[in-house]
Design a protein around this motif. Sequence first.
Motif, PDB file in Angstrom:
ATOM      1  N   CYS A 109      23.969  27.182 -12.326  1.00  0.00           N
ATOM      2  CA  CYS A 109      24.671  26.030 -11.838  1.00  0.00           C
ATOM      3  C   CYS A 109      23.559  24.982 -11.579  1.00  0.00           C
ATOM      4  CB  CYS A 109      25.436  26.305 -10.369  1.00  0.00           C
ATOM      5  SG  CYS A 109      26.429  27.782 -10.537  1.00  0.00           S
ATOM      6  N   VAL A 110      24.126  23.725 -11.497  1.00  0.00           N
ATOM      7  CA  VAL A 110      23.565  22.265 -11.263  1.00  0.00           C
ATOM      8  C   VAL A 110      23.473  22.166  -9.661  1.00  0.00           C
ATOM      9  CG1 VAL A 110      23.393  20.078 -11.630  1.00  0.00           C
ATOM     10  CG2 VAL A 110      24.434  21.464 -13.359  1.00  0.00           C
ATOM     11  N   LEU A 111      22.097  22.298  -9.328  1.00  0.00           N
ATOM     12  CA  LEU A 111      21.775  22.271  -7.808  1.00  0.00           C
ATOM     13  C   LEU A 111      21.926  21.019  -7.244  1.00  0.00           C
ATOM     14  CD1 LEU A 111      20.895  23.475  -5.429  1.00  0.00           C
ATOM     15  CD2 LEU A 111      18.542  23.160  -6.039  1.00  0.00           C
ATOM     16  N   ASN A 112      22.927  20.908  -6.322  1.00  0.00           N
ATOM     17  CA  ASN A 112      23.187  19.688  -5.579  1.00  0.00           C
ATOM     18  C   ASN A 112      22.513  19.416  -4.245  1.00  0.00           C
ATOM     19  OD1 ASN A 112      24.906  19.090  -7.656  1.00  0.00           O
ATOM     20  ND2 ASN A 112      26.822  18.254  -6.303  1.00  0.00           N
ATOM     21  N   GLY A 113      22.395  20.406  -3.534  1.00  0.00           N
ATOM     22  CA  GLY A 113      21.810  20.120  -2.223  1.00  0.00           C
ATOM     23  C   GLY A 113      21.730  21.701  -1.534  1.00  0.00           C
ATOM     24  N   VAL A 114      20.979  21.603  -0.486  1.00  0.00           N
ATOM     25  CA  VAL A 114      21.044  22.898   0.220  1.00  0.00           C
ATOM     26  C   VAL A 114      21.019  22.571   1.732  1.00  0.00           C
ATOM     27  CG1 VAL A 114      19.320  24.716   1.203  1.00  0.00           C
ATOM     28  CG2 VAL A 114      19.250  24.002  -1.323  1.00  0.00           C
ATOM     29  N   GLU A 115      22.035  23.165   2.535  1.00  0.00           N
ATOM     30  CA  GLU A 115      22.008  23.236   3.943  1.00  0.00           C
ATOM     31  C   GLU A 115      21.656  24.334   4.461  1.00  0.00           C
ATOM     32  OE1 GLU A 115      26.174  22.112   4.402  1.00  0.00           O
ATOM     33  OE2 GLU A 115      25.938  20.289   3.493  1.00  0.00           O
ATOM     34  N   VAL A 116      20.545  24.109   5.502  1.00  0.00           N
ATOM     35  CA  VAL A 116      20.352  25.161   6.551  1.00  0.00           C
ATOM     36  C   VAL A 116      21.089  25.200   7.529  1.00  0.00           C
ATOM     37  CG1 VAL A 116      18.365  26.252   7.604  1.00  0.00           C
ATOM     38  CG2 VAL A 116      17.999  24.908   5.411  1.00  0.00           C
TER      39      VAL A 116
END
Length: 366
Positions: free
Chosen positions: A299-306
Amino acid sequence: MKVVLQDLTKKFPNRNKKDRTEVTAVNNFSFEIPDGKLIGLLGPSGCGKSTTLNLICGLQKPTSGKIFFGEDDVTDLPPENRGVGLVFQNYALYPHLTVKQNITFPLENLRGKEKMTKKEMADKALEIARLVQIDTLMDRKPSELSGGQQQRVAIARALVKMPRVLLLDEPLSNLDARLRLQTREEIKRIQRETKITTVFVTHDQDEAMSISDMIVVMKDGILQQIGKPQDVYDDPVNLFVAKFLGTPPISVFHGSVKNGQLYIGDTAVLDVPGVGDREVFAGIRPEGFVLDENGSLSCVLNGVEVMGRDISIISTHKQSLNTTIRSIISAENKVNTASENVRFSLKPSKVYIFDKATEERIRFPL
Ligand code: ADP
Ligand code: MG
């Protein structure tokens, strides 16, 4: 008190008078509410939840079908003879009466051997007010109460005659988020303590899942699935139910089955033995994605939320029906946020496939 709905149908004439077609608000509903349980009646706005509740309490007459409380056929009984307590979204309290007077109001009209003295009514009101924890507010007017307190008064009023069945129609919708959480826990506690068979109507799946012993999912007047919340979440019968339950929601992809393998785009992502070749929708729960640099789903990575314990990975995929895919993985994982893509392998038990035409679930051995 067990409640049984048998082939229940309610049709309304179309609100647009020129349109002669009827609206089937409740379509051939049959289910049984076990004695002493809390049932969450769940579905999107307009699916027939309130109509179902109104049929159970007798405010509306079914077009066909029957309703039983225990062994009693109550289909033709007026609401006041059914022994139901009702709570609506807008608390509908009498503004000029105090909390105590609002709660005792249903008792004032009791006649014959049920008639109560002033003292008995006051004692009963206090007992119920303690149960819903508003016993220190008895002399206030509704306008002097918070929304949550007003809804407790409405619940107390519904309970004061010890109904056989308690019916709640979106009772928390007017409360702010924090109060909503608190009040739903309260309703659960009150229901456990009184053991009154309760139907709780909501369009909020989170609310229904968290307080119900059983949920009944409906769509367009038609019952979709009944079961324990976790069972329905884990084992949805169709795409609608799978999409309706769960936050973050299930991610749905255009897919196909070829030679016993599930494809998303040109990539085989999972073995689905025994499933014939066809076009499908593939649904993957957020917890079904496993971060895996050799994983087949890219998948195309958009962001990461911890989020403390967990990480939420936000990505996109050409075949995805959702605008963004949300995957939840343990915070022990490290995501390379500089990377353009993120690869996943899938947990087979968290992947569901649905026939593209009927949207019914297609089961495969795990
Ligand atoms: P929900 O509570 O799930 O939002 P309702 O039971 O209120 O849904 O409504 C179900 C359907 O029946 C809707 O299409 C609604 O417009 C229609 N409906 C409800 N009550 C009436 C009525 N009194 N006359 C005509 N149509 C109605
Ligand atoms: Mg409604």
